[in-house]
Design an enzyme around this catalytic site. Structure first.
Site, PDB file in Angstrom:
ATOM      1  N   HIS A 276      -0.504  11.282   3.191  1.00 12.01           N
ATOM      2  CA  HIS A 276      -1.943  11.545   3.938  1.00 12.01           C
ATOM      3  C   HIS A 276      -2.927  12.317   3.163  1.00 12.01           C
ATOM      4  O   HIS A 276      -3.679  11.619   2.598  1.00 12.01           O
ATOM      5  CB  HIS A 276      -1.599  12.528   5.208  1.00 12.01           C
ATOM      6  CG  HIS A 276      -0.732  11.635   6.311  1.00 12.01           C
ATOM      7  ND1 HIS A 276      -0.898  10.013   6.702  1.00 12.01           N
ATOM      8  CD2 HIS A 276       0.382  11.935   7.066  1.00 12.01           C
ATOM      9  CE1 HIS A 276       0.017   9.996   7.234  1.00 12.01           C
ATOM     10  NE2 HIS A 276       0.848  10.653   7.711  1.00 12.01           N
ATOM     11  N   ASP A 327       3.875   3.977   7.843  1.00 15.23           N
ATOM     12  CA  ASP A 327       3.876   5.078   8.711  1.00 15.23           C
ATOM     13  C   ASP A 327       4.617   5.036  10.128  1.00 15.23           C
ATOM     14  O   ASP A 327       5.670   4.748  10.370  1.00 15.23           O
ATOM     15  CB  ASP A 327       2.618   5.993   8.772  1.00 15.23           C
ATOM     16  CG  ASP A 327       2.691   7.276   9.099  1.00 15.23           C
ATOM     17  OD1 ASP A 327       4.054   7.876   9.432  1.00 15.23           O
ATOM     18  OD2 ASP A 327       1.659   8.123   8.973  1.00 15.23           O
TER      19      ASP A 327
HETATM   20 ZN    ZN Z   1       4.967  10.174   8.539  1.00 17.20          ZN
END
Ligand code: ZN
Length: 459
Positions: A276, A327
């Site tokens: 991220h 993810d």
């Molecule tokens: Zn994750």
């Protein structure tokens, strides 16, 4: 014996092929023992060659929580107060509560089938669900790791397993919540888990095992140092700066922001993947780029969770490397991850072709090349179509309406921005053809088991 040589070696012929050094026409690849044994360009096909229109390298998916595939779409109802990552996480914790290793294998197999069908050929499984329902380790402490490895073996996807250390419930060694009991280990427990995972992974042809401190809020500074030492140069993955609350909590705890703290306290280098890294100052962005670490971007999930946008323009200008991950697996699609990465930047900068690396460059080709490079580095396997590399290949249909009469980089632009997964024909993984006509050869049976398991989990 010549017969054995014949069965172990096969040849594929592509009219267009995206090699590591660039596009080539009329390319013949021979595959042996899962590896590309030879590459000939500008040649004629031989009678026994399997012929296809166009080959591009398989894409690494650098960040997945496979079991979350089962809750895709279940967190899209508005709650009483404003929804966020944290309310989504509550739903995920409830979903996790009842899962057995067999359930996890079934959910992971479905996710991996979909990854392969959309062009992902290796997954970085950031695996944090370890223990039985009461929080106690299974007799085999790596039973859950064994389940995701079994799903990889079943579906054929390449596996970089990243067993996760989760110890605390917040910055400053706050006690974990009850819902986190199935994730928790101390370092000794983690070492046993890692050894167990390594033993399971021996059933795979080309596994990589890395380490993953879950986040700065879930491990202590000492544990983070222990993890880096355990890695011994293997991949190290960590969630970081996904949420503004996480940044505020980190500032409150240390006086530094998450990426700033990590770069100051750990030897972050090219074997690290910062997943991220959404919320960074300009100084953090430049420092991350200079560290050589990979930014693990998950555009669909980050959009779904309302995380924010990665400062891609500054990061790219500073030479930063990135890859893409699915993810939460709310939607698994390689081309769509790349497209959304670019579109997020277009919307915020009110500009076009932001992720292209220079004037006249193709955005689709640059996105694909960057994610291939960064993803490969993050997962410990260099990708690309070249002699000695794994035979992880995707063939594209050039008779798809969005792909017709394209050549060179225009193929990638049309794949990423227009054709997407519908333009994928076949996928080879470790030399085996696992997807034909856009469908995984085991889709039907994997889907059946998945639907049955889900019924019990959702009921
Ligand atoms: Zn994750």
């Amino acid at each position: 014996m010549p017969e054995q040589v014949c069965t172990a070696q096969r040849a594929l012929f592509f009219e267009h092929c995206l090699l590591s050094e660039g596009w080539a026409r009329n390319v013949r690849l021979t595959l042996r023992d899962g590896v590309i044994a030879s590459v000939e360009a500008g040649v004629s096909a031989r009678l026994s060659d399997e012929r296809h229109a166009c080959a591009v390298p398989g894409m690494p998916n650098l960040h997945s929580h496979a079991f979350q595939r089962g809750m895709a779409g279940l967190a899209e109802r508005r709650g009483a107060s404003s929804d966020s990552f944290w309310t989504w996480r509550e739903i995920m914790y409830r979903f996790v509560d009842r899962m057995t290793p067999d359930d996890v294998q079934a959910l992971a197999a479905m996710a991996y089938v979909e990854m392969l069908e959309t062009g992902f050929t290796r997954v970085g499984e950031f695996h944090y669900l370890h223990h039985d329902r009461d929080g106690r380790p299974y007799a085999d402490p790596a039973a859950m790791s064994g389940a995701v490895i079994a799903a990889a073996a079943e579906t054929g996807i390449g596996m970089t397993l990243l067993p996760v250390l989760y110890r605390y419930g917040g910055f400053g060694a706050r006690p974990p919540g009850l819902a986190q009991a199935r994730f928790l280990n101390d370092i000794d427990g983690y070492v046993r888990l890692l050894e167990g995972a390594e033993a399971h992974a021996r059933s795979l042809p080309d596994p990589v095992i890395g380490v993953a401190p879950h986040s700065l809020r879930a491990v202590s500074p000492d544990q983070l140092a222990d993890m880096a030492a355990l890695a011994k140069g293997r991949p190290v993955h960590i969630h970081i700066a996904e949420q503004e609350k996480e940044v505020a909590d980190c500032l409150g705890w240390s006086g530094q922001r998450p990426v700033e703290w990590l770069l100051a306290h750990a030897e972050v280098g090219a074997n690290w993947c910062l997943v991220h890294a959404t919320h960074m100052t300009e100084a953090e962005t430049l420092a991350l780029a200079r560290s050589g670490a990979i930014a693990g971007l998950c555009p669909i999930t980050e959009a779904n969770l309302g995380d924010g946008l990665f400062p891609a323009q500054d990061f790219l200008a500073a030479g930063g490397r990135y890859g893409i991950g699915s993810d939460s697996n709310v939607l698994i699609d390689c081309a769509e991850e790349l497209r959304l990465l670019e579109y997020g930047q277009r919307l915020v900068h009110r500009a076009r072709n932001v992720m292209a690396t220079g004037s006249g460059r193709s955005t689709g080709a640059d996105l694909y090349a960057a994610a291939l490079d960064g993803g490969g580095a993050a997962l410990g396997r260099t990708g690309g179509i070249a002699v000695g590399h794994g035979a992880d290949l995707v063939s594209l249909r050039l008779d798809h309406p969005s792909m017709a009469h394209r050549e060179g980089d225009a193929i990638m632009d049309s794949f990423v921005f227009a054709g997407g997964r519908a333009a994928i024909d076949c996928v080879w993984r470790h030399g085996e053809k696992v997807v034909v006509n856009g469908r995984h050869r085991l889709r039907e049976s994997v889907e059946k088991v998945y639907v049955r398991v889900l019924e019990a989990l959702i009921a």
